[in-house]
Scaffold this motif. Structure first.
Motif, mmCIF file in Angstrom:
data_model
loop_
_atom_site.group_PDB
_atom_site.id
_atom_site.type_symbol
_atom_site.label_atom_id
_atom_site.label_comp_id
_atom_site.label_asym_id
_atom_site.label_seq_id
_atom_site.Cartn_x
_atom_site.Cartn_y
_atom_site.Cartn_z
ATOM 1 N N THR A 29 0.831 -1.198 0.000
ATOM 2 C CA THR A 29 0.000 0.000 0.000
ATOM 3 C C THR A 29 0.863 1.244 0.000
ATOM 4 O OG1 THR A 29 -1.797 -1.138 1.127
ATOM 5 C CG2 THR A 29 -1.777 1.265 1.294
ATOM 6 N N ARG A 30 1.849 1.265 0.878
ATOM 7 C CA ARG A 30 2.713 2.449 1.000
ATOM 8 C C ARG A 30 3.466 2.713 -0.295
ATOM 9 N NH1 ARG A 30 1.394 5.980 3.289
ATOM 10 N NH2 ARG A 30 1.864 7.065 1.412
ATOM 11 N N LEU A 31 4.061 1.678 -0.881
ATOM 12 C CA LEU A 31 4.820 1.862 -2.122
ATOM 13 C C LEU A 31 3.926 2.300 -3.271
ATOM 14 C CD1 LEU A 31 7.435 -1.025 -2.205
ATOM 15 C CD2 LEU A 31 7.887 1.424 -2.288
ATOM 16 N N ASP A 74 -7.076 -2.930 1.032
ATOM 17 C CA ASP A 74 -6.960 -1.474 1.146
ATOM 18 C C ASP A 74 -7.514 -0.744 -0.074
ATOM 19 O OD1 ASP A 74 -5.860 -1.599 3.663
ATOM 20 O OD2 ASP A 74 -3.787 -1.367 2.971
ATOM 21 N N ARG A 75 -7.592 -1.443 -1.230
ATOM 22 C CA ARG A 75 -8.078 -0.795 -2.453
ATOM 23 C C ARG A 75 -9.470 -0.200 -2.268
ATOM 24 N NH1 ARG A 75 -9.802 -4.734 -5.120
ATOM 25 N NH2 ARG A 75 -11.953 -4.140 -4.866
ATOM 26 N N ARG A 78 -3.886 14.457 -4.855
ATOM 27 C CA ARG A 78 -3.411 13.223 -4.240
ATOM 28 C C ARG A 78 -4.502 12.152 -4.150
ATOM 29 N NH1 ARG A 78 1.083 14.096 -0.503
ATOM 30 N NH2 ARG A 78 0.195 12.471 0.783
ATOM 31 N N TYR A 79 -4.043 10.910 -4.083
ATOM 32 C CA TYR A 79 -4.877 9.771 -3.707
ATOM 33 C C TYR A 79 -4.507 9.411 -2.273
ATOM 34 C CZ TYR A 79 -6.358 9.010 -8.505
ATOM 35 O OH TYR A 79 -6.930 9.158 -9.747
ATOM 36 N N PHE A 80 -5.454 8.828 -1.534
ATOM 37 C CA PHE A 80 -5.176 8.409 -0.165
ATOM 38 C C PHE A 80 -6.054 7.221 0.192
ATOM 39 C CE2 PHE A 80 -8.770 11.229 0.190
ATOM 40 C CZ PHE A 80 -9.524 10.761 1.264
ATOM 41 N N VAL A 81 -5.660 6.525 1.250
ATOM 42 C CA VAL A 81 -6.459 5.421 1.777
ATOM 43 C C VAL A 81 -7.233 5.963 2.965
ATOM 44 C CG1 VAL A 81 -6.386 3.166 2.906
ATOM 45 C CG2 VAL A 81 -4.901 3.637 0.953
#
Length: 199
Positions: free
Chosen positions: A4-6, A153-154, A167-170
């Motif tokens: 997720t982080r990468l 997480d998607r 930006r995109y974020f979770v």
């Protein structure tokens, strides 16, 4: 979580520049080199160690992969709107999938368990044999994106629609609407000004 982080970190190399435009952290080989060195812990062997330096070919491979990842992120946030930064320039879904899968397949890997004393065990994928040095990075990033997009997480992926944010974020909690508090502040100020302008 490292996938997720990468995946997010790669997508977030396109960002607001603070002046009303969009900045690209991967606009030069030096920018990619710096970005990789900051993430060497997440990238493991794919970071090439402290002496790795990007060249024009690796920069193009990572930027092409990033476009595919951002296209897939735009698809993943539907029915919500994608990030406005590049939504009109992204490859179509089929091309993004082809590009992502082809990049992931450029370097064969095997899982390896690392377990340092007094730490939790961590599984890493290591290249089989002598992988081409510059191919290892895009392949590792593509695998991280696949892991994220195929993982739980998607479904929490969102595009931030605060003014000037790209930006995109979770989404980490039910009430979260923006990627960070400063975006929430900008959105509230913009709404306040809009209400007063309408009266």
């Amino acid at each position: 979580m490292s996938d997720t982080r990468l995946a997010l970190d790669l997508a977030l190399t396109i960002r607001h520049d603070g002046r009303g435009g969009v900045a690209d952290d991967l606009d030069t080989p030096e920018g990619l080199t710096h970005w990789v060195r900051e993430r060497s812990g997440l990238l493991g062997d794919a970071s090439g160690g402290g002496g790795w330096a990007a060249d024009a070919q690796s920069l193009e491979a990572v930027r092409s992969l990033r476009a595919a990842v951002r296209a897939l992120f735009a698809y993943a946030v539907r029915p919500g709107e994608p990030s406005p930064a590049d939504a009109g320039r992204l490859p179509p879904l089929e091309e993004a999938l082809r590009r992502l899968n082809a990049t992931a397949a450029t370097v064969a890997t095997v899982p390896r368990l690392d377990w340092a004393p007094d730490h939790d065990p961590v599984a890493h994928h290591h290249p089989v044999g002598r992988a081409a040095g510059q191919s290892a990075l895009p392949a590792a990033l593509a695998r991280a994106a696949i892991g994220f997009l195929a993982g739980p997480d998607r479904t929490a992926l969102r595009a931030c629609h605060a003014p000037r944010c790209v930006r995109y974020f979770v989404k980490e909690h039910p009430r979260q609407e923006w990627c960070k508090p400063s975006c929430g502040n900008r959105a509230r100020v913009a709404r306040h000004h809009e209400r007063h302008r309408a009266t």
